[in-house]
Design a protein around this motif. Structure first.
Motif, PDB file in Angstrom:
ATOM      1  N   MET A   1       0.740  -1.144   0.198  1.00  0.00           N
ATOM      2  CA  MET A   1      -0.027  -0.028  -0.062  1.00  0.00           C
ATOM      3  C   MET A   1       0.780   1.386   0.085  1.00  0.00           C
ATOM      4  O   MET A   1       0.649   2.578   0.220  1.00  0.00           O
ATOM      5  CB  MET A   1      -0.947  -0.072   1.210  1.00  0.00           C
ATOM      6  N   ASP A   2       2.246   1.161  -0.248  1.00  0.00           N
ATOM      7  CA  ASP A   2       3.093   2.337   0.127  1.00  0.00           C
ATOM      8  C   ASP A   2       2.839   3.716  -0.894  1.00  0.00           C
ATOM      9  O   ASP A   2       2.872   4.659  -0.292  1.00  0.00           O
ATOM     10  CB  ASP A   2       4.464   1.887  -0.631  1.00  0.00           C
ATOM     11  N   ASP A   3       2.181   3.224  -2.031  1.00  0.00           N
ATOM     12  CA  ASP A   3       2.067   4.395  -2.877  1.00  0.00           C
ATOM     13  C   ASP A   3       0.729   4.540  -3.552  1.00  0.00           C
ATOM     14  O   ASP A   3      -0.088   4.865  -4.327  1.00  0.00           O
ATOM     15  CB  ASP A   3       2.805   4.379  -4.485  1.00  0.00           C
ATOM     16  N   THR A   4      -0.174   3.919  -2.741  1.00  0.00           N
ATOM     17  CA  THR A   4      -1.607   3.866  -2.972  1.00  0.00           C
ATOM     18  C   THR A   4      -2.411   4.894  -2.393  1.00  0.00           C
ATOM     19  O   THR A   4      -2.174   5.366  -1.522  1.00  0.00           O
ATOM     20  CB  THR A   4      -2.378   2.611  -2.461  1.00  0.00           C
ATOM     21  N   PRO A  80      -0.010   7.049   2.501  1.00  0.00           N
ATOM     22  CA  PRO A  80       0.558   6.672   3.530  1.00  0.00           C
ATOM     23  C   PRO A  80       1.549   7.344   4.297  1.00  0.00           C
ATOM     24  O   PRO A  80       1.814   7.466   5.421  1.00  0.00           O
ATOM     25  CB  PRO A  80       0.818   5.112   3.461  1.00  0.00           C
ATOM     26  N   ARG A  81       2.368   8.104   3.151  1.00  0.00           N
ATOM     27  CA  ARG A  81       3.585   8.914   3.681  1.00  0.00           C
ATOM     28  C   ARG A  81       3.046  10.089   4.400  1.00  0.00           C
ATOM     29  O   ARG A  81       3.740  11.012   5.028  1.00  0.00           O
ATOM     30  CB  ARG A  81       4.353   9.276   2.515  1.00  0.00           C
ATOM     31  N   GLU A  82       1.567  10.446   4.321  1.00  0.00           N
ATOM     32  CA  GLU A  82       1.053  11.689   5.073  1.00  0.00           C
ATOM     33  C   GLU A  82       0.612  11.326   6.316  1.00  0.00           C
ATOM     34  O   GLU A  82       0.076  12.378   6.984  1.00  0.00           O
ATOM     35  CB  GLU A  82      -0.096  12.035   3.828  1.00  0.00           C
ATOM     36  N   MET A  83       0.764  10.135   6.822  1.00  0.00           N
ATOM     37  CA  MET A  83       0.317   9.584   8.261  1.00  0.00           C
ATOM     38  C   MET A  83       1.611   9.595   9.074  1.00  0.00           C
ATOM     39  O   MET A  83       2.009   8.466   9.084  1.00  0.00           O
ATOM     40  CB  MET A  83      -0.463   8.371   8.263  1.00  0.00           C
ATOM     41  N   PRO A  84       2.100  10.610   9.758  1.00  0.00           N
ATOM     42  CA  PRO A  84       3.102  10.374  10.583  1.00  0.00           C
ATOM     43  C   PRO A  84       3.386   9.163  11.576  1.00  0.00           C
ATOM     44  O   PRO A  84       4.556   8.774  11.288  1.00  0.00           O
ATOM     45  CB  PRO A  84       2.986  11.709  11.399  1.00  0.00           C
ATOM     46  N   LEU A  85       2.156   8.787  12.061  1.00  0.00           N
ATOM     47  CA  LEU A  85       2.575   7.669  13.080  1.00  0.00           C
ATOM     48  C   LEU A  85       2.819   6.466  12.179  1.00  0.00           C
ATOM     49  O   LEU A  85       3.620   5.487  12.622  1.00  0.00           O
ATOM     50  CB  LEU A  85       1.283   7.652  13.680  1.00  0.00           C
TER      51      LEU A  85
END
Length: 326
Positions: A1-4, A80-85
């Motif tokens: 899901m890295d770039d989804t 997903p990269r926009e979700m810090p946790l």
């Protein structure tokens, strides 16, 4: 899901199996999937999957002819990269983002940011059986039985559910997704049914706590687990014990074996919980367990007021954060 784009493919992330029928322009025709608390495949079988696939192809042909367009706007992309946790848990550890992480970390992030709405984020996918809908699963959205609220609104066996609040639905996945978006404060719901080729709009009066469903099967880090189950006392039982008619007094009906291991509490089956931290009524909760789930955070400690053998005693309870493979 890295770039989804998880906003485009938004769903209840606790579903075991989920399909999207969509085109190269990333316009979603329909969804196939969904479940209830009883089973991962209550609403899934090969006949309904084949039906959904055929419906998706038909919608695609209509799209190519200019006869169909989505009834909603494309959501703003979220990755997903926009979700810090979530980044801390995955990218920062050179690990991939697995689909089962998305929903849980969305809620953990919401709780940290003060944006968690438990009615909609924790109590997802309300059970359609609560308002009386039973589907003939192999036939998609054809109603097998109509009881309760929907029967009172005029729904009949054989009706095919065609739209929810004016938005077309083709599968149970569509229906559950749109139903999940209904405001939890709503008092009524508009369901359009196809009855022998004729459309009929039905206004369904939503019962109290229509959004409630059993969430114990969910792997949710923001759900304060308490190792017991309870039932609301009847009006007569409340009167017998001299309790408030509108209070959330409830009787313990099950205590998990792990309660002793985790030292969660010393509740017994038959105990009546009449207050939590001195509070005995709530606008939403009708049981002590629901009050704890809605008003406390996982890991919080509370004090229960309990009726046992005719005596009122105070008892500590320590909720815990569910631990599971992430």
């Amino acid at each position: 899901m890295d770039d989804t784009n998880v906003a485009l493919f938004e769903r209840d992330w606790n579903n075991t199996l989920y399909f999207f029928a969509f085109n190269a322009d990333e316009q979603i025709y329909l969804r196939y999937g969904g479940r209830d608390s009883a089973s991962a495949d209550t609403y899934l079988d090969m006949d309904s999957l084949e039906l959904a696939a055929r419906q998706g192809l038909e919608l695609h042909q209509r799209y190519l002819k200019g006869e169909w367009k989505p009834a909603y706007e494309q959501p703003k992309p979220v990755y997903p990269r926009e979700m810090p946790l979530l980044v801390q848990r995955t990218f920062a550890q050179h690990a991939c983002v697995e689909c089962h992480l998305i929903g849980d970390f969305q809620n953990i992030q919401r709780q940290q940011d003060g944006k968690l709405d438990k009615l909609s984020h924790l109590y997802r996918s309300p059970d359609i059986k609560t308002i009386g809908i039973s589907l003939d699963v192999p036939k998609g959205l054809v109603v097998k039985e109509a009881q309760g609220a929907v029967q009172a609104a005029g729904m009949k066996p054989g009706d095919r559910i065609a739209a929810l609040e004016g938005t077309p639905v083709w599968t149970f996945g569509d229906l559950q997704y749109r139903y999940d978006q209904v405001d939890r404060a709503a008092k009524s719901l508009r369901i359009t049914v196809d009855r022998g080729g004729t459309a009929a709009d039905l206004t369904v009066a939503l019962p109290e706590r229509w959004w409630w469903t059993d969430i114990r099967w969910r792997q949710s880090s923001v759900d304060p687990r308490s190792d017991f189950e309870d039932r609301p006392l009847t009006a007569a039982e409340k009167q017998k014990f001299g309790l408030k008619a509108d209070g959330f007094a409830s009787q313990v009906k099950y205590v998990a074996a792990f309660a002793k291991v985790r030292k969660t509490h010393d509740l017994r089956v038959g105990d009546i919980i009449v207050a939590v931290d001195g509070v005995d009524r709530d606008d939403l909760a009708n049981t002590a367990d629901l009050y704890i789930k809605l008003r406390k955070k996982a890991g919080d400690a509370v004090t229960l007021d309990v009726l046992r053998d005719g005596q009122r005693v105070q008892m500590p309870l320590k909720t815990y954060v569910l631990s599971f493979r992430k």
